[in-house]
Scaffold this motif. Structure first.
Motif, short mmCIF file in Angstrom:
data_model
loop_
_atom_site.label_atom_id
_atom_site.label_comp_id
_atom_site.label_asym_id
_atom_site.label_seq_id
_atom_site.Cartn_x
_atom_site.Cartn_y
_atom_site.Cartn_z
N ASP A 57 51.53 169.34 63.86
CA ASP A 57 52.60 168.59 64.52
C ASP A 57 52.17 167.96 65.84
O ASP A 57 52.79 168.19 66.89
N HIS A 59 52.23 164.64 66.33
CA HIS A 59 53.18 163.54 66.56
C HIS A 59 52.59 162.46 67.46
O HIS A 59 53.15 162.12 68.50
N HIS A 256 57.80 173.81 64.88
CA HIS A 256 57.26 173.76 66.25
C HIS A 256 57.56 175.04 67.02
O HIS A 256 57.91 175.00 68.21
FE LIG Z 1 56.84 167.99 63.58
#
Ligand SMILES: [Fe+2]
Ligand SMILES: [Fe+2]
Length: 338
Positions: A57, A59, A256
């Motif tokens: 994650d 991003h 997360h």
């Molecule tokens: Fe995510």
């Protein structure tokens, strides 16, 4: 064997804050540093002990020098600073923020500083601009398995939704925009779907029940918080296929945050992101002692970073993480003892 409370060992660990301003005894501020038994396979030794790492994650946005680029680079440095080094890294999805090729390329470039093999699964943020075309071009099939030192590792794409865009006449960008929403009113639940379920059945068909199995998905293989897609619709089918094994460890991204559950023979652990920590949803956690509390909201890296899993010969292990993502607090002092 079922985990029981009395098998857990709790450790009191002193955490030194940034610039030495604070020294906190973790238990006094409620930071979970509990050492938690995730499970144990019966019988003889099965695993040659080793370490692997999970990154997830990131991003990444398209703009150059975005702060999340640096956060991922720091997590890569953290992996490369471990002694011993992990044998491999699993990337848990959501490298990109908007599914753009330049974002995936940037992630690939940052992750190329890792010296060990990387195995990738996709997240929803990687996939819905072009239905995974760019992601596959960079990282290959999202469905895979391999054996390593006695353990069978499996990766599945758990972010597949039914077609909501064709009848609505959405553009690829609009489709991506819908899937980026944490709480989307029209996207529908995620799943691994029929093709991967069939693949999984074949993949494990000839494995003995005492084979140590580790499975990676982007979303949890249980109903954690469906409103935010902290779930996989056909997780019961996945768990049923894997129910023949004495024990399965499952790791996922997307949430997360650290979160733990155990359903039948499958234990499930959520991974920290390298970008930001989601708050815990307003549900009763099955194992609330596994919460990753944010002790320092002033530290934007508090609650993100890499995690390291050390597997032992009896298929127990430990997940370590650095709760501040800055390597000032050694990752090896924090985490779930498995
Ligand atoms: Fe995510
Ligand atoms: Fe996600």
């Amino acid at each position: 064997m079922e985990k029981s409370t009395d098998m857990r060992r709790r450790e009191f660990v002193t955490i030194s804050g940034r610039a030495g301003l604070t020294t906190l005894v973790a238990s006094a501020v409620g930071i979970n540093l509990g050492m938690v038994q995730v499970g144990r396979a019966a019988g003889n030794d099965k695993v040659t002990p080793f370490r692997f790492a999970i990154l997830s994650d990131a991003h990444l946005f398209s703009q150059p020098d975005h702060k999340f680029d640096g956060f991922l680079a720091d997590a890569v440095d953290e992996v490369m600073s471990m002694k011993p080094l992990p044998d491999f890294v699993v990337y848990g999805g959501d490298i990109a923020q908007n599914g753009r090729d330049d974002q995936l390329q940037k992630g690939r470039r940052i992750l190329s500083k890792l010296s060990m093999p990387i195995h990738y699964i996709p997240g929803e943020h990687d996939w819905y601009l072009d239905m995974g075309a760019a992601w596959r071009g960079h990282f290959g099939s999202p469905t895979w398995s391999f054996d390593h030192k006695g353990v069978h590792f499996i990766g599945l794409n758990s972010i597949l939704v039914r077609d909501f865009w064709t009848s609505a006449g959405l553009t690829p960008k609009q489709r991506m925009d819908v899937m980026e929403m944490l709480e989307s009113p029209i996207a529908g639940p995620w799943g691994v779907r029929e093709e991967q379920l069939e693949w999984l059945k074949k993949d494990v068909k000839n494995l003995r029940p005492d084979t140590p199995v580790v499975v990676f998905t982007h979303s949890p293989l249980w109903d954690y918080y469906p409103r935010w897609n902290f779930q996989t619709e056909d997780a019961p089918e996945v768990r049923e296929i894997l129910s023949k094994f004495d024990r399965v460890m499952s790791f996922h991204g997307h949430v997360h945050q650290t979160v733990y559950n155990k359903i039948g023979n499958l234990s499930s652990v959520g991974a920290l992101s390298t970008s930001w920590p989601w708050p815990y949803p307003d549900v009763k956690l099955a194992y609330p002692e596994m919460r990753m509390n944010r002790s320092d909201p002033g530290n934007i890296k508090d609650g993100e970073g890499a995690q390291f899993i050390d597997l032992e010969k009896d298929f127990t292990g430990t997940m370590h993480y650095d709760p501040f993502g800055d390597m000032l607090t050694p990752a090896m002092k924090n985490g779930f003892a498995i």
